[in-house]
Design an enzyme around this catalytic site. Structure first.
Site, PDB file in Angstrom:
ATOM      1  N   SER A   1      -0.539  -6.125   1.014  1.00 43.29           N
ATOM      2  CA  SER A   1      -0.484  -5.123  -0.051  1.00 43.29           C
ATOM      3  C   SER A   1       0.333  -5.635  -1.228  1.00 43.29           C
ATOM      4  O   SER A   1       0.007  -6.657  -1.823  1.00 43.29           O
ATOM      5  CB  SER A   1       0.049  -3.804   0.502  1.00 43.29           C
TER       6      SER A   1
ATOM      7  N   ASP B   1      -4.400  -5.704  -3.012  1.00 41.77           N
ATOM      8  CA  ASP B   1      -5.577  -5.418  -2.178  1.00 41.77           C
ATOM      9  C   ASP B   1      -6.318  -4.177  -2.656  1.00 41.77           C
ATOM     10  O   ASP B   1      -7.244  -3.706  -1.998  1.00 41.77           O
ATOM     11  CB  ASP B   1      -5.206  -5.309  -0.700  1.00 41.77           C
TER      12      ASP B   1
END
Length: 575
Positions: free
Chosen positions: A146, A305
């Site tokens: 992330s 992401d």
């Protein structure tokens, strides 16, 4: 097995990866660093695993990825031959080693006879979620950390519904992973051999087209792109959002889209930002410069992401202001419900889902439209689990799900937070209000005026390594055993302990909490304000959430600051 024995096993393994072997030699010169790399196994939890890239059992590397994949393979095998044929879809982001880790996972699964689909290049997490459903796969994997710093990577596992595994299923995978004693000896066959035998299939544009088609279906006003000249600045922050966001905006005819060139291309170092996190204003520095140059009305950023979205809009003095996840969620929710009500498409059994640390403003907005709101634990998998339950029972129709940490879901064709969906809907809302002579900031102020001036805040402490993990647990244990009776001059009236599943009120009444157990504490005050403590599931942090409501923006901001400062003083005393 102690850390010294494990490190020696790696050092003495004849076939160890050359680069990892060299790193081990360097680590051997510093016993403390070597212990950090081996003192525990990199934890495979309910959301998968995440950690620093490097050599060791407590690091992300090809061997820990193989171990996680072998555990997932055993779980799939336990579900029979059909599960193996349905297989696993694998996506990855722009981080260091992401393509390599994706292929190691694919090789491990395919070696066990499990059909595996791997994207041809980086893709956003929500498209992986969609692809699992589109291909009717049994499971999915996304290699991402992330918005963590560049030295991190991670491994998330998805179920057949396209959602991260709920705890009950994740526990089964975890059990299989934990049974693997030696990650160095996991068998993996040659990549080309597995491709030639049809066990690894490369996928790409067909999924992209199907996903984009679904993205367009969430629009409430498809004509706004043609009817307005909204100017947008977009940055993918060196991640996976670049193509899907731009393709979606183009398909909806938004023409004045300016991409931050310095952050357009994938970059594993995220070299133009301190942190590739759209929750932080520093990530918007270049977008703001581009916005000032183009006089943009909306700045949007997706994390690496592309499951989290941040937006910035011009405030009442003409400066760009980064909205919080709660504010963006309120704007999106209000816009969606308003449009559905006007078009008479609002279902009688509509449901909004949010997490326990997300603003109560969303509940008030939904209630004004006759829509219910349900709270779940932090983690989008719990929102997805509710969607699946409602789908099965028909009790409610999912309308919107969100969490304060910049995650939103509108169309349930994906089952994880989707920054691509949110970017398109935020753009549409901005165009809608522009047509009415308003900015998104104007719209936010009107929401506050109607529903109350809700303000929320987040403080966090980063505590790395073994000592940090112990400090986090100590802090939670201390607040659990000796909860404060007040914070500043505000009296606590109730405590919710999600580990014991009990809400204890001052009058002595105890009310059960009907949610899975979690190491989380939440305190409530007489005026409805609240504080929540929880350890991060993805980073070495303990987080402190604050929520207040006031009669004006200034009053609520002042109240928020006072309660946060007073509580953090209590935290400092414990640490």
């Amino acid at each position: 097995m102690d850390w010294k024995t494990k490190s020696k096993r790696w050092l003495n393994y004849a076939d160890i990866d050359f680069h990892l072997h060299n790193e081990l030699i360097e680590l051997s010169q510093d016993e403390k660093l070597l212990e950090e790399a081996f003192y525990k196994e990199l934890e495979f939890g309910t959301g998968g695993m995440r950690g620093e890239i490097g050599a060791g059992t407590n690091r992300m590397n090809i061997y820990t990825v193989r171990k996680a994949s072998a555990g997932l393979a055993a779980y799939i095998e336990s579900n029979g031959s059909t599960a193996k044929k349905r297989g696993v879809v694998i996506a990855y982001d722009s981080r260091h080693m992401s393509p390599e880790f994706a292929m190691e996972a694919a090789r491990t699964l395919a070696t066990r006879g499990i059909q595996t689909y791997v994207f041809d290049e980086l893709r956003p997490t929500p498209e992986l979620s969609f692809a699992v459903r589109y291909l009717n796969a049994f499971s999915g994997i996304v290699i991402t950390a992330s918005h963590n710093p560049p030295e991190y990577n991670g491994y998330k596992v998805y179920g057949a519904d396209g959602a991260q595994l709920p705890p009950s299923e994740a526990d089964k995978v975890i059990a299989q992973v934990n049974e693997i004693e030696n990650e160095l000896l996991i068998d993996v066959k040659d990549e080309q051999f597995l491709k030639d035998n049809g066990l690894i299939t490369i996928i790409g544009q067909t999924i992209d087209r199907a996903y984009t088609e679904k993205l367009l279906s969430i629009s409430e006003n498809r004509s706004l792109g043609d009817e307005t000249d909204l100017t947008i600045v977009f940055t993918p922050l060196h991640g996976t959002g670049n193509k899907p966001v731009r393709d979606g905006l183009a398909a909806l005819h938004y023409k004045n889209v300016h991409v931050v060139k310095e952050q357009e291309q994938p970059d594993s170092e995220f070299s133009t930002v301190k942190s590739p996190n759209p929750e932080e204003k520093s990530a918007f520095e270049l977008a703001i410069l581009e916005g000032e140059k183009t006089n943009a009305e909306l700045l949007i950023a997706t994390d690496p992401d592309a499951d989290r979205l941040g937006i910035a809009v011009k405030n009442s003095v003409g400066e760009y202001e980064l909205l919080t996840g709660n504010q963006t969620g309120a704007l999106l929710l209000h816009y969606i419900l308003t449009q559905k009500k006007e078009k008479n498409t609002l279902p009688a059994n509509g449901m909004v889902l949010k997490t326990i640390v997300t603003s109560e403003l969303g509940r008030k907005i939904a209630a004004s439209f006759g829509v219910e709101t349900t709270d779940v634990l932090t983690g989008f998998k719990f929102i997805a689990e509710k969607i699946r339950n409602y789908e099965a029972t028909g009790e409610y129709k999912f309308l919107f799900g969100y969490e304060e940490s910049y995650g939103y879901l509108i169309g349930d064709f994906a089952r994880d937070k989707d920054a691509i969906q949110a970017a398109l809907m935020a753009t549409e809302a901005a165009a809608f209000y522009k047509k009415k002579g308003m900015t998104l900031y104007d719209a936010l102020l009107s929401i506050y005026e109607e529903y109350g001036y809700f303000q929320e805040g987040l403080r966090s402490l980063t505590l790395k390594g073994k000592a940090g993990a112990e400090a986090i647990q100590h802090t939670l244990a201390a607040f659990r055993s000796q909860p404060p009776k007040s914070v500043g001059d505000m009296k606590i009236t109730a405590v919710e302990d999600y580990l014991t599943s009990i809400r204890a009120e001052n009058g002595g009444q105890e009310i059960p909490i009907n949610l899975p157990k979690s190491n989380v504490l939440k305190y409530f005050f007489e005026d409805g304000s609240w504080i929540c403590l929880r350890p991060s599931g993805t980073e070495p942090k303990i987080k402190f959430y604050f929520g207040v409501n006031g009669t004006s923006l200034n009053e609520s901001k002042e109240k928020l600051n006072n309660i946060a400062e007073s509580f953090m003083q209590l935290v400092e005393q414990i640490l």
